[in-house]
Enzyme design. Structure first.
Site, PDB file in Angstrom:
ATOM      1  N   HIS A 137      -5.610  -5.783   0.476  1.00  0.00           N
ATOM      2  CA  HIS A 137      -6.377  -6.044   1.696  1.00  0.00           C
ATOM      3  C   HIS A 137      -7.725  -5.321   1.706  1.00  0.00           C
ATOM      4  CE1 HIS A 137      -4.340  -2.276   3.205  1.00  0.00           C
ATOM      5  NE2 HIS A 137      -5.519  -2.120   3.787  1.00  0.00           N
ATOM      6  N   ASP A 167       0.581  -5.916  -1.864  1.00  0.00           N
ATOM      7  CA  ASP A 167      -0.663  -5.359  -1.343  1.00  0.00           C
ATOM      8  C   ASP A 167      -1.338  -4.447  -2.358  1.00  0.00           C
ATOM      9  OD1 ASP A 167      -2.677  -5.064   0.548  1.00  0.00           O
ATOM     10  OD2 ASP A 167      -1.757  -3.280   1.443  1.00  0.00           O
ATOM     11  N   SER A 251      -6.676   3.412   3.029  1.00  0.00           N
ATOM     12  CA  SER A 251      -5.935   2.404   2.279  1.00  0.00           C
ATOM     13  C   SER A 251      -6.407   2.354   0.833  1.00  0.00           C
ATOM     14  CB  SER A 251      -6.120   1.025   2.921  1.00  0.00           C
ATOM     15  OG  SER A 251      -5.465   0.952   4.156  1.00  0.00           O
TER      16      SER A 251
END
Length: 406
Positions: A137, A167, A251
């Site tokens: 993402h 992911d 992230s």
């Protein structure tokens, strides 16, 4: 012959009284002085200086000197050693997407703009290239990618490949400027309560290289993931839970143990008003086979069945009975809503409206369980026994899995 004068007698009594008061006061002063000498054996409250003057003794100078000295101590610990080892391997990633000059409208001049930032971990150098693992993402939708090193150097990056199911993504940069490579640990050896460090760029590059510390709060946590954002659960991600602060921008960053080894890739943050201190990280043992596939193939090679699916629980009772024609006792499973031509499922004779309830010896209750069994337990070329209902009757067939995705 004299005479007796009572005034003289009174004067004598007063003199004797004054003398007794004086002696009493003198005795008290002497006792007080002795007590002071006992309490302050080093010379009492007052000391004579070398110049003959009387000075007051200070008892606060030495602690102040000690406090000042402690500020100058070079503090090192397991945390600082781990940070020194791993922090330079954590980089910033900028997602740049095409837009127009004003950001809207169809007639404006085309341009590019920063769509978001995240973090990544340099884990390999080979043939002049450096490989960086991050989250899918973080790079999703990017037309261009830019990597910012810990010293501020910016490098253009190329997407090697990505995997939305886990992911994860791998990007590549020129390796000449890369000095530090992360060392991977073993997430299977982690214990609840073990201290860990999160390294990344929370809220963007302004806070690049931020360090937060916490513990392992839980292992093998399962988080439901809606990959295509249609409101239905597509996958169950197994993650590490930590209370080390992980915020937007973290992230793709590193979760590090006290040996400075990366044991997780930070992926998600449960952001609710009532929730605090729950960060999630993908275990490094799960990351390694994914990035190995991406390096080699540009994608993750998974067993392919060749069907479109829907969980029976998501289908109305009317269609369960009249379209799928399921027995009333069957309330779960996976309905086939379409079969791709020339696919493994088509070759095995599976059809639309068949309902899969088992694969080999495993019961299948929903789409997530079916995908997890295929992706985690089966390889390309494997055979799998499918147990299914058709027109109310229980049947089975054998499928040889091929190379693609569901």
């Amino acid at each position: 012959m004299g005479y007796y004068d009572d005034h003289d007698e009174n004067r004598n009594k007063r003199k004797k009284g004054h003398a007794s008061y004086f002696l009493t006061g003198l005795g008290g002063a002497i006792i007080g002085a002795l007590l002071i000498l006992l309490v302050f054996p080093g010379g009492g409250i007052l000391n004579n200086g070398s110049d003959g003057t009387t000075t007051q003794k200070s008892t606060s100078n030495q602690p102040m000197k000690q406090a000042q000295q402690s500020l100058a101590v070079d503090v090192t610990s397991a945390v600082t050693d781990a940070v020194d080892k791993a922090s330079d391997a954590v980089v910033g990633i900028t997602n740049i997407q095409e837009t127009n000059f004003w950001g809207q409208g169809s007639n404006a001049e085309d341009s590019s703009a920063e769509a978001g930032t995240g973090s990544g971990v340099v884990y390999k150098k080979d043939d002049g290239k450096a490989y960086i693992v991050t989250n899918n993402h973080v790079i999703e939708g990017a037309n261009e990618l830019e990597v910012t090193l810990s010293d501020g150097t910016k490098l253009p990056a190329k997407l090697q490949g990505s995997d939305p199911w886990t992911d994860l993504a791998v990007i590549v940069v020129d390796g000449n400027k890369i000095k530090t490579i992360a060392e991977f640990g073993k997430s299977e050896k982690l214990k609840p309560g073990e201290p860990v460090i999160a390294i990344g760029n929370p809220l963007g590059l302004q806070f690049s290289g931020s360090i937060t510390q916490g513990i392992i709060s839980g292992l093998e946590r399962t988080i439901e993931v809606d990959i295509n954002e249609d409101g239905q659960v597509d996958w169950n991600a197994e993650v590490i839970q930590t209370d080390a602060a992980i915020n937007p921008g973290n992230s793709g960053g590193a979760l590090v143990n006290m040996s400075g080894q990366v044991i997780g890739i930070n992926s998600m943050k449960i952001a609710e008003n009532a929730v605090e201190g729950i960060g999630l990280s993908i275990p490094i043992d799960s990351v390694i086979p994914i990035i190995n596939d991406i390096e080699e193939f540009g994608e993750v090679k998974r067993a392919f069945l060749g069907v479109n699916l829907a969980s029976v629980e998501e289908i109305s009772q009317y269609h369960q009975q009249n379209t799928l024609k399921l027995p009333k006792k069957v309330t779960s499973g996976v309905a086939i809503t379409g079969v791709q031509s020339n696919s493994p499922a088509s070759k095995a004779g599976l059809k639309e409206f068949d309902v899969i309830v088992g694969m080999d010896k495993e019961e299948i209750h929903d789409v997530v369980e079916l995908r997890k069994y295929l992706y985690n337990d089966k390889k390309i070329g494997d055979k799998v026994k499918i147990i299914y209902y058709r027109d109310g009757k229980k049947e089975s067939t054998e499928v040889t899995l091929s190379n693609s995705e569901i």
